[in-house]
Design a protein around this motif. Sequence first.
Motif, short mmCIF file in Angstrom:
data_model
loop_
_atom_site.label_atom_id
_atom_site.label_comp_id
_atom_site.label_asym_id
_atom_site.label_seq_id
_atom_site.Cartn_x
_atom_site.Cartn_y
_atom_site.Cartn_z
N THR A 43 0.83 -1.20 0.00
CA THR A 43 0.00 0.00 0.00
C THR A 43 0.86 1.26 0.00
O THR A 43 1.83 1.36 0.77
CB THR A 43 -0.92 0.03 1.23
OG1 THR A 43 -1.73 -1.15 1.23
CG2 THR A 43 -1.82 1.26 1.18
N LEU A 44 0.51 2.18 -0.85
CA LEU A 44 1.25 3.43 -0.97
C LEU A 44 0.34 4.59 -0.56
O LEU A 44 -0.71 4.79 -1.16
CB LEU A 44 1.71 3.61 -2.42
CG LEU A 44 2.82 4.63 -2.70
CD1 LEU A 44 4.11 4.22 -2.01
CD2 LEU A 44 3.04 4.77 -4.19
N PRO A 45 0.70 5.33 0.48
CA PRO A 45 -0.11 6.48 0.89
C PRO A 45 -0.33 7.45 -0.27
O PRO A 45 0.55 7.62 -1.11
CB PRO A 45 0.73 7.12 2.00
CG PRO A 45 1.58 6.02 2.52
CD PRO A 45 1.89 5.17 1.33
N ARG A 46 -1.48 8.08 -0.29
CA ARG A 46 -1.83 8.97 -1.40
C ARG A 46 -0.81 10.09 -1.58
O ARG A 46 -0.48 10.45 -2.71
CB ARG A 46 -3.22 9.56 -1.17
CG ARG A 46 -3.69 10.48 -2.28
CD ARG A 46 -5.14 10.86 -2.10
NE ARG A 46 -6.00 9.67 -2.20
CZ ARG A 46 -7.33 9.72 -2.06
NH1 ARG A 46 -7.93 10.88 -1.82
NH2 ARG A 46 -8.05 8.61 -2.16
N ARG A 47 -0.29 10.62 -0.50
CA ARG A 47 0.64 11.74 -0.61
C ARG A 47 1.99 11.34 -1.20
O ARG A 47 2.75 12.19 -1.65
CB ARG A 47 0.88 12.36 0.77
CG ARG A 47 1.47 11.39 1.79
CD ARG A 47 1.74 12.09 3.09
NE ARG A 47 2.39 11.19 4.04
CZ ARG A 47 2.95 11.60 5.17
NH1 ARG A 47 2.94 12.88 5.47
NH2 ARG A 47 3.52 10.73 5.98
N ALA A 48 2.29 10.02 -1.21
CA ALA A 48 3.56 9.55 -1.76
C ALA A 48 3.44 9.10 -3.21
O ALA A 48 4.45 8.90 -3.88
CB ALA A 48 4.10 8.40 -0.92
#
Length: 276
Positions: A199-204
């Motif tokens: 999972t990749l945070p939206r901000r990254a």
Amino acid sequence: MAFILAGLTSLLYGFCDFAGGLATRRASVLAVTLWANVVGLGIAVIISAIHHVVIGDSPTVADLTWGLASGVAGVGGLAMYFQGMAKGQMAVVAPVSAVTLAVVPLLFGVATGERYGISSWVGVAVALPALWLTVQQRTDHQRPGKAIYGLAAGLIFSLFLIGIAQTSPDAGFWPLVAVRVGGLTLLAFIMGARRTSPTLPRRARPLAFLAGGDILANLTYLLAVRIGPFGLVAVVSSFYPVVIALLARFVERERMSPTRILGLTLSMVSLVLITL
């Protein structure tokens, strides 16, 4: 033309690695690397398909195998590099890795029969301290013993450059697709073993996706080694730490020490001598 492409390779590697480095401040290194490779795979497939339709190509099993091996080496080198960062000091690991990456492909080129002029050798001699000074950072707690990680990372990254150079021009750009497949396979294994979430945070996400553009650096490098001397092309392509240092100065407003300024100056001198 080969050195122009190699210089463009350094620019692209530096820009994309800088974006990836910023992304790792907001998400895990493995997740960022995974999605950057996914984006890179998509770009590689599109470029390879267009080239296949317009110009045509005929990749062999050997070409694709070299691509797969190079992809594994690229991710393996990155894992070793970050392992060294975690256990040692960037002041030791980064410069050793940079210099090793410049030296090993050059020696491989000489061993396979390439011969260079005097100005090129002088340029290479200047490049080694230039790279060291550019990425070296003084700290109060350096641990030189951890340089082994930098050496290992540089050696494995060198295998990546050497592997791609073994593919034939008739293969088109399909080896780049194999590079990403190989890298993603190793990443999936590592993340599964460590039970790391993809999972990749939206901000990254924007920065991680931008980091995937380094497939374009692979493309310019592949073109460069097909028309120029491998050893010298590899040296010029390894100057991406210079680009990262400049971006850190102007984007992150990092202070630039006299040592780093000297390294950047020597880098410019080295590039001029090599291209002569």
